[in-house]
Design an enzyme around this catalytic site. Structure first.
Site, PDB file in Angstrom:
ATOM      1  N   ALA A  72       0.267  30.683  37.110  1.00  0.00           N
ATOM      2  CA  ALA A  72       0.101  29.244  37.311  1.00  0.00           C
ATOM      3  C   ALA A  72       1.004  28.738  38.423  1.00  0.00           C
ATOM      4  O   ALA A  72       2.108  29.257  38.655  1.00  0.00           O
ATOM      5  CB  ALA A  72       0.403  28.495  36.017  1.00  0.00           C
ATOM      6  N   GLY A 117      -0.666  34.126  34.347  1.00  0.00           N
ATOM      7  CA  GLY A 117      -2.093  33.938  34.565  1.00  0.00           C
ATOM      8  C   GLY A 117      -2.697  34.941  35.514  1.00  0.00           C
ATOM      9  O   GLY A 117      -3.892  35.232  35.435  1.00  0.00           O
ATOM     10  N   GLU A 120      -3.486  37.775  33.381  1.00  0.00           N
ATOM     11  CA  GLU A 120      -4.600  37.393  32.514  1.00  0.00           C
ATOM     12  C   GLU A 120      -5.938  37.480  33.250  1.00  0.00           C
ATOM     13  O   GLU A 120      -6.950  37.849  32.657  1.00  0.00           O
ATOM     14  CB  GLU A 120      -4.376  35.984  31.974  1.00  0.00           C
ATOM     15  CG  GLU A 120      -3.279  35.946  30.921  1.00  0.00           C
ATOM     16  CD  GLU A 120      -2.934  34.554  30.466  1.00  0.00           C
ATOM     17  OE1 GLU A 120      -3.036  34.294  29.250  1.00  0.00           O
ATOM     18  OE2 GLU A 120      -2.562  33.722  31.303  1.00  0.00           O
TER      19      GLU A 120
END
Length: 266
Positions: A72, A117, A120
């Site tokens: 992020a 992220g 991910e």
């Protein structure tokens, strides 16, 4: 090779006569940190790829030399109010879900940092190819949140609940060799070869039946977490979508005629 840009930070390149799509994270000045704008573009690119029946495999890559994606955009979030963060949530969630729900096989090509992220996004792919510079991890608890792009659900499905708990609770970074040993990545390749090897794998995948590939992915994904009996019902339903398809007829004919299949894709 053709190219199509989605916003400023996401690029789609077409390989293998359009059968392989390269989904490129292209925000090098921020090491591909996922901003609101980048998340929106990534979601849009995934929607377009999911609707493209010519695409048989997708490879997720990065233009940054030292990072796949650092997660992020915390600089952007530093200025957010609670209301801003709440408004951003469905946008970022759609980006991660977009990659996860692509209907064709997906391969992540990881080098350098793939954190939070960023990791991910890789976990949302079916296969992760990493070079020896890769450093992966889910450090969200170290900044006061949790993995919110699927990490708490995808990581235990890869490595088991206890291993995932240790990695998430400790927020530690894992270098390439250990990541391979733990199953955090699937193929470990020489430095600088992650993209090349991932595209080569996608090319091999794309030579197979489009109907078969989509049905196999659907069975694999929907069957996760089910008991065996329920999982076999999922498999049977997916088999039925292939058994009476043009691809199945062509595959059998090509095998018997000792030639390369010309898949109709239906």
């Amino acid at each position: 090779m053709s190219e199509e840009r989605f916003g400023e930070f996401v690029l789609v390149r077409r390989h293998e006569q359009g059968r392989v799509a390269e989904l490129v994270l292209d925000r090098p000045k921020a090491m591909n940190a996922v901003s609101t704008e980048m998340a929106r573009s990534l979601s849009g690119a995934c929607t377009a790829l999911g609707e493209d029946r010519d695409v048989r495999a997708v490879v997720l890559t990065s233009t940054h030399e030292r990072a796949f994606c650092v997660g992020a955009d915390l600089k952007e979030r530093n200025s957010f109010s609670d209301a801003d963060l709440l408004r951003q949530r469905p946008v970022t969630r759609a980006a991660y879900t977009g990659v996860l729900e692509l209907p064709v096989p997906t391969v992540a090509a990881v080098h350098g940092f793939a954190l939070g992220g960023g990791f991910e996004l890789a976990l949302a792919c079916d296969v992760i190819v990493a070079d020896r510079t890769a450093v992966v991890g889910l450090p969200e608890v170290s900044v006061g949140v949790i993995p919110g792009g699927g990490g708490t659900q995808l990581l235990p499905r890869r490595v088991g609940a206890a291993r995932a708990a240790e990695l998430i609770f400790s927020a530690r970074r894992v270098e390439a060799v250990e990541a391979s040993e733990l199953g955090l990545v699937d193929q470990l390749v020489d430095e600088g070869r992650d993209r090349e090897e991932a595209l080569a794998l996608a090319g091999r995948i794309a030579g197979n039946s489009p109907v078969g590939l989509r049905a196999a992915k659907r069975a694999l994904r929907l069957g996760q977490g089910l008991d065996l009996r329920a999982g076999l019902e999922v498999e049977d339903a997916a088999w039925r979508t292939t058994a009476f398809s043009g691809d199945r007829a062509e595959g059998v004919a090509a095998f018997n005629e000792r030639r390369k299949p010309q898949w109709p894709g239906e």
